[in-house]
Design an enzyme around this catalytic site. Structure first.
Site, PDB file in Angstrom:
ATOM      1  N   GLU A 135       0.820  -1.214   0.000  1.00 19.65           N
ATOM      2  CA  GLU A 135       0.000   0.000   0.000  1.00 19.65           C
ATOM      3  C   GLU A 135       0.852   1.261   0.000  1.00 19.65           C
ATOM      4  OE1 GLU A 135      -3.654   1.755  -0.351  1.00 19.65           O
ATOM      5  OE2 GLU A 135      -3.272  -0.397  -0.203  1.00 19.65           O
ATOM      6  N   SER A 191     -47.425  -0.401  47.949  1.00 14.60           N
ATOM      7  CA  SER A 191     -46.908  -0.703  49.293  1.00 14.60           C
ATOM      8  C   SER A 191     -45.479  -1.223  49.285  1.00 14.60           C
ATOM      9  CB  SER A 191     -47.816  -1.738  49.970  1.00 14.60           C
ATOM     10  OG  SER A 191     -49.138  -1.261  50.092  1.00 14.60           O
TER      11      SER A 191
END
Length: 779
Positions: free
Chosen positions: A83, A347
Site C-alpha cells: 500500500e 406498598s
C-alpha cells in the site's frame, strides 16, 4: 535571462503563482491536519464475554473506530507491504510513486494506479470529496501537514483506526473483533493479510460474500508475497499463511441479544470501546421469557407489559434487566424501558418505613400497631377490613395501610421524604408536603432500578450502594443507613409466611421451599403490580402494568408480580429446596429469640391463644406478662363470674380479651367479649379504684370537612360517632352542639345525620367530668 526579459518576467510570475498556490495548499493542508475520528462503538458482552450487542458511536451508524493499543508491528508491515512501501521515508506524498503512476496510466490510457499514500488516504477519509485534481492536491497538502504535525507513527495508527473494512465496519482492531472475534494482536499472518486487503475496495471485498472473500484472498496473497520478499516473514511462514488463507473461517455477523436491547442503550454511555457487563445472558433470556409469559397470562385482565431486575447482593451487580415483554412490540410500547419509567410503587416501600421506625425507637418487634379504622384522609386497607392490634411483622406481612400511614405520621413526612432521598428514590422534584401521608402507599413515583437499589439496603445489613452494571466498576462497600440488627429484623418479618396471615394464604404461590423475604405492592386503581423479594444471594424486583396508566382488573402485586419474582428465584436457587445450599437469613448478631403474645406483644401466659417469636437484644429486660388475655371462671347458670357458691360441675373456664378502650368498636365487629368483671358499675367506681378515666373521639376527626351527597336522602347522610373509653364504662352520652344525640353502651358507637354548617361533637361519661369534643364542618 538579460537577453530575454519577457521570459524572465514570465518565469518570475510563474514562480510567484506557484509559491502562492503552494502557500494556499499549505494553509489548507494545515487547517485540515487535526486527527479527527468519530466516537468509538461500544462492544458489549455479558459477564463471561458472550456478545450482547454493539452500539455505534458515530452519528451515521458506522461501527468501530477503536484506537490502536500498543504497536501492532505485523499489521503495520502487512498494510505497508503493497500500500505504501516508502511510508517511513517520504513526507506524506511519495513523488516517485506519483511518477510511476503517471507513466502507468498514460500507457494504459486509463487510470490504473493512484499513488495515494497512507497519509493521503487519512486526509481523504477525514474529509471525503469527489475525485478531481483539486481534491488530489488538497489531499497531498493535508498529508504533508499531517506528517509534519503528528509524525508518521500517529498517522499510521490513525489510518488503522479509520480504514473501512466493509459492512460499515471501520478500524483494524474493531474489524479483527467483528470478523474473527479476536484481539488484533492474536491474529495469524493469514488473517492479518486478509483484513489488510479489504480497505482497497471494501465494497468489492465483502467478507460475507463468496466473491468478496475471493477478491480479498487474491489481494492477501499479494501482501504475503511482498512480506516474504521484504524478509518480514520466512518462506515457511509464507507457506503456512497461504495454506491457512484457503481455509479461513469468517465469523457470522454478530447478532444482538434481543432481551438486552434496553440494557444496551443504558450501557452505551462512556468512552470505553469494550464493555463487559454484569449481566448473565442465560439468566437474561430466562427472565425475558418469564416476563413475556407473565404478560400473556394476565393480558385478559388488562396487563400489557412487565419488567424485572435481578441483583447479585454480594457486589450489587445487575445479573438480569428486562425492560419490557418485547422491545419491538409497538402495540404495548415495548420500546419503553419500564425499569426506568416512573411508576407508583404501592406498598412496596413500606419495609423502609418500618426500618426507620425501629431505628428511631418508635416501635420494637413486639409493639402492637393499630389497624382499627380509616386513617387521615380516609385512607383504609385494600381489602376494606381492619385486623385490630398487630405486631410489626404481621402489620407489614399483611401490608396494612392504616399502621403504615400512622408510622409516617409519627416519623414525620419530612423524615420519610429525606430517607427516600438518601436512598436515591427521588431528587426533590417536589416538596414533601406534595405527597404527605401517601408516601406510605406509593404517592411518590419511583423507578424500578431505584427501588432495587433502595430496598437492597434491607438485604445488605443496612448498607446502601448503587447498582453495578459493568464488571470493571468497583464493588462498593456501601453507606451505612440502618444498623444490621434493624434490617435483619425486617428480613425476618418479610420471610415469615405465618406473618402474612390472614391476608395472604399459607402455601400459596408466593411461598417458596426456602427462606425468601418478600413484599408486594399494588398502586391505586390496580395500575401497578410490584414485588420485591430477596434471599441472602439475590434480590429480584418485578413490575406488571400498562403503559397508558389505565387500571387493570384487580391484578395485584401478589397475584401477578409475585409469580414472576418467584419463578426467577426458583431459577436462581435450583437446589435450595433440596437442602444443597444454605440460603437462610442470619438473626441480629448477639440477639436471642423470645416468645410473645401475638396480640399484646407481652410475655405469653396460659391464656394466650397465639404466640409469636421476636428477636431481642441480650440485655433487654424481661417483658411483663400479658394482661390482655384474661381467663375467668363463669357460672354456667348465669353466665356471670363464678362465686364461692357455684358448684364445681357448673364452673366453666373461658378466656376473654381485655384491650384498651380504643378497640371497643373493633372488638364488637370481631365478636370479641370483654371479661364480665371488666366494666365498672360506673365512672366514679372506676375512679375510686385509682384508675384514670379517659375518652378520645376517634370519628369524626377534629377539623374534618364532611361533604354531603346532594342526591341522597337526608337520612342517609350520616357520620359515624366512635370513641375510645378506658377503662370501659356502662354508657357514654353523645351530644352535638350541646343537644343530646344518643346514650350508648359498649362499643359506644352511633351515627348522626349530617346537617350543613359548623358543629361541635362531644362525648361524656355520665356522672363524671370526663369528656372530649371535636369541631367539624358539614357542607
Amino acid at each position: 535571462m538579460r537577453r530575454f526579459p519577457r521570459l524572465r518576467r514570465f518565469l518570475l510570475r510563474g514562480l510567484a503563482v506557484a509559491g502562492l498556490v503552494l502557500a494556499v495548499l499549505a494553509g489548507v493542508g494545515f487547517s485540515r491536519s487535526a486527527l479527527e475520528v468519530p466516537p468509538p462503538s461500544r462492544w458489549i458482552t455479558d459477564r463471561d464475554g458472550a456478545f450482547l450487542g454493539v452500539v455505534p458511536g458515530a452519528p451515521d451508524g458506522r461501527l468501530g473506530f477503536w484506537p490502536v493499543e500498543g504497536r501492532l508491528w505485523r499489521v503495520e508491515a502487512a498494510l505497508l507491504a503493497i500500500e505504501d512501501r516508502r511510508f517511513w521515508q517520504h513526507p506524506g506524498v511519495d513523488v516517485a510513486a506519483i511518477g510511476r503512476a503517471i507513466q502507468q496510466n498514460l500507457r494504459a490510457g486509463r487510470r490504473v494506479s493512484g499513488a495515494s499514500t497512507v497519509a493521503m488516504q487519512v486526509a481523504r477519509m477525514q474529509r471525503p470529496a469527489e475525485r478531481s485534481w483539486g481534491a488530489k492536491l488538497t489531499e497531498a497538502a493535508t498529508a504533508v501537514a499531517l506528517v509534519v504535525r503528528h509524525g508518521r507513527r500517529a498517522v499510521l495508527e490513525h489510518y488503522l483506526r479509520l480504514a473501512p473494512y466493509g459492512n460499515e465496519v471501520h478500524g483494524f482492531v474493531f474489524a479483527a473483533r467483528w470478523y474473527f472475534d479476536k484481539p488484533a494482536a492474536d491474529l495469524s499472518w493469514a488473517e492479518i493479510a486478509f483484513l489488510s486487503a479489504i480497505p482497497q475496495a471494501p465494497g468489492l471485498m465483502n467478507p460475507y460474500t463468496e466473491r468478496g472473500r475471493g477478491r480479498a484472498r487474491a489481494r492477501a496473497l499479494r501482501i504475503l508475497e511482498a512480506l516474504e520478499a521484504q524478509a518480514v516473514i520466512t518462506a515457511a511462514e509464507h507457506a503456512e499463511a497461504v495454506n491457512s488463507l484457503e481455509r479461513l473461517q469468517i465469523r457470522q455477523r454478530p447478532a444482538r441479544e434481543p432481551s438486552t436491547l434496553h440494557a444496551l442503550f443504558t450501557l452505551a454511555d462512556g468512552d470505553a470501546p469494550r464493555v463487559r457487563t454484569t449481566l448473565d445472558v442465560g439468566l437474561q433470556r430466562f427472565a425475558a421469557a418469564e416476563v413475556a409469559r407473565t404478560v400473556d397470562a394476565f393480558a385478559a385482565d388488562g396487563a400489557q407489559n412487565a419488567a424485572a431486575l435481578v441483583v447479585d447482593l454480594a457486589d450489587m451487580g445487575v445479573r438480569a434487566a428486562v425492560g419490557s415483554a418485547g422491545f419491538g412490540d409497538e402495540a404495548r410500547d415495548g420500546a419503553l424501558d419500564y425499569t426506568r419509567v416512573l411508576r407508583s410503587p404501592g406498598s412496596a416501600l413500606k419495609p423502609l418505613l418500618y426500618a426507620q421506625a425501629l431505628q428511631d425507637g418508635l416501635i420494637d418487634a413486639a409493639s402492637p400497631l393499630d389497624d382499627l379504622q380509616r386513617a387521615q384522609d380516609g385512607i383504609g386497607n385494600a381489602d376494606g377490613r381492619f385486623l385490630g392490634p398487630l405486631l410489626p411483622a404481621a402489620a407489614l406481612g399483611n401490608s396494612r395501610n392504616v399502621p403504615a400511614v400512622a408510622l409516617v405520621e409519627r416519623l414525620g413526612v419530612d423524615r420519610v421524604y429525606g430517607l427516600f432521598r438518601r436512598l436515591g428514590l427521588h431528587h426533590d422534584a417536589a416538596p414533601a408536603e406534595a405527597y404527605g401521608l401517601g408516601l406510605a402507599l406509593g404517592a411518590l413515583p419511583v423507578r424500578l432500578v431505584d427501588v432495587a437499589a433502595a430496598t437492597a439496603v434491607l438485604a445488605r445489613d443496612g448498607r446502601f450502594a448503587p447498582l453495578r452494571w459493568r464488571m470493571d466498576d468497583p464493588t462498593p462497600a456501601g453507606e451505612r443507613v440502618f444498623p444490621a440488627e434493624i434490617t435483619r429484623q425486617i428480613q425476618g418479618f418479610l420471610a415469615d409466611p405465618q406473618a402474612r396471615l390472614p391476608s395472604f394464604p399459607r402455601l400459596g404461590h408466593a411461598e417458596l421451599p426456602f427462606p425468601v423475604a418478600l413484599k408486594t405492592g399494588s398502586s391505586a386503581g390496580w395500575r401497578d403490580a410490584w414485588t420485591v423479594a430477596w434471599t441472602p444471594r439475590f434480590l429480584v424486583v418485578t413490575w406488571v402494568g400498562r403503559p397508558d396508566w389505565h387500571p387493570m382488573k384487580r391484578v395485584s402485586g401478589y397475584k401477578a408480580a409475585a409469580k414472576l419474582a418467584v419463578a426467577l428465584l426458583r431459577h436462581l436457587h435450583p437446589d435450595a429446596h433440596l437442602g444443597m445450599a444454605d440460603v437462610g437469613f442470619p438473626p441480629p448478631e448477639g440477639w436471642h429469640a423470645e416468645a410473645v403474645c401475638a396480640l399484646s406483644g407481652l410475655a405469653p401466659t396460659a391464656a394466650c391463644d397465639r404466640v409469636a417469636s421476636v428477636w431481642r437484644p441480650a440485655d433487654a429486660p424481661p417483658r411483663a406478662a400479658c394482661d390482655q388475655h384474661v381467663a375467668v371462671e363463669l357460672d354456667a347458670r348465669t353466665g356471670g363470674p363464678a362465686t364461692v357458691d357455684t358448684p364445681a360441675a357448673l364452673r366453666e373456664r373461658r378466656v376473654f380479651v381485655d384491650l384498651p378502650g380504643r378497640y371497643a368498636a373493633w372488638m364488637e365487629r370481631a365478636g370479641l367479649r370483654r371479661p364480665p368483671t371488666r366494666i365498672a358499675a360506673g365512672g366514679p367506681a372506676a375512679l375510686r379504684q385509682g384508675q384514670r378515666l379517659q375518652v378520645r373521639i376517634l370519628s369524626p376527626q377534629a377539623g374534618a370537612e364532611l361533604l354531603r351527597n346532594p342526591e341522597s336522602p337526608d337520612a342517609l347522610g350520616t357520620v359515624a360517632l366512635e370513641v375510645a373509653v378506658d377503662p370501659p364504662v356502662p354508657q357514654v352520652l353523645w351530644s352535638v352542639d350541646g343537644a343530646p344525640v344518643a346514650l350508648v353502651g359498649p362499643p359506644y358507637a352511633t351515627r348522626w345525620v349530617l346537617a350543613p354548617g359548623e358543629h361541635v361533637i362531644e362525648v361524656a361519661v355520665p356522672h363524671t367530668d370526663t369528656r372530649d369534643r371535636v369541631r367539624i364542618v358539614a357542607r
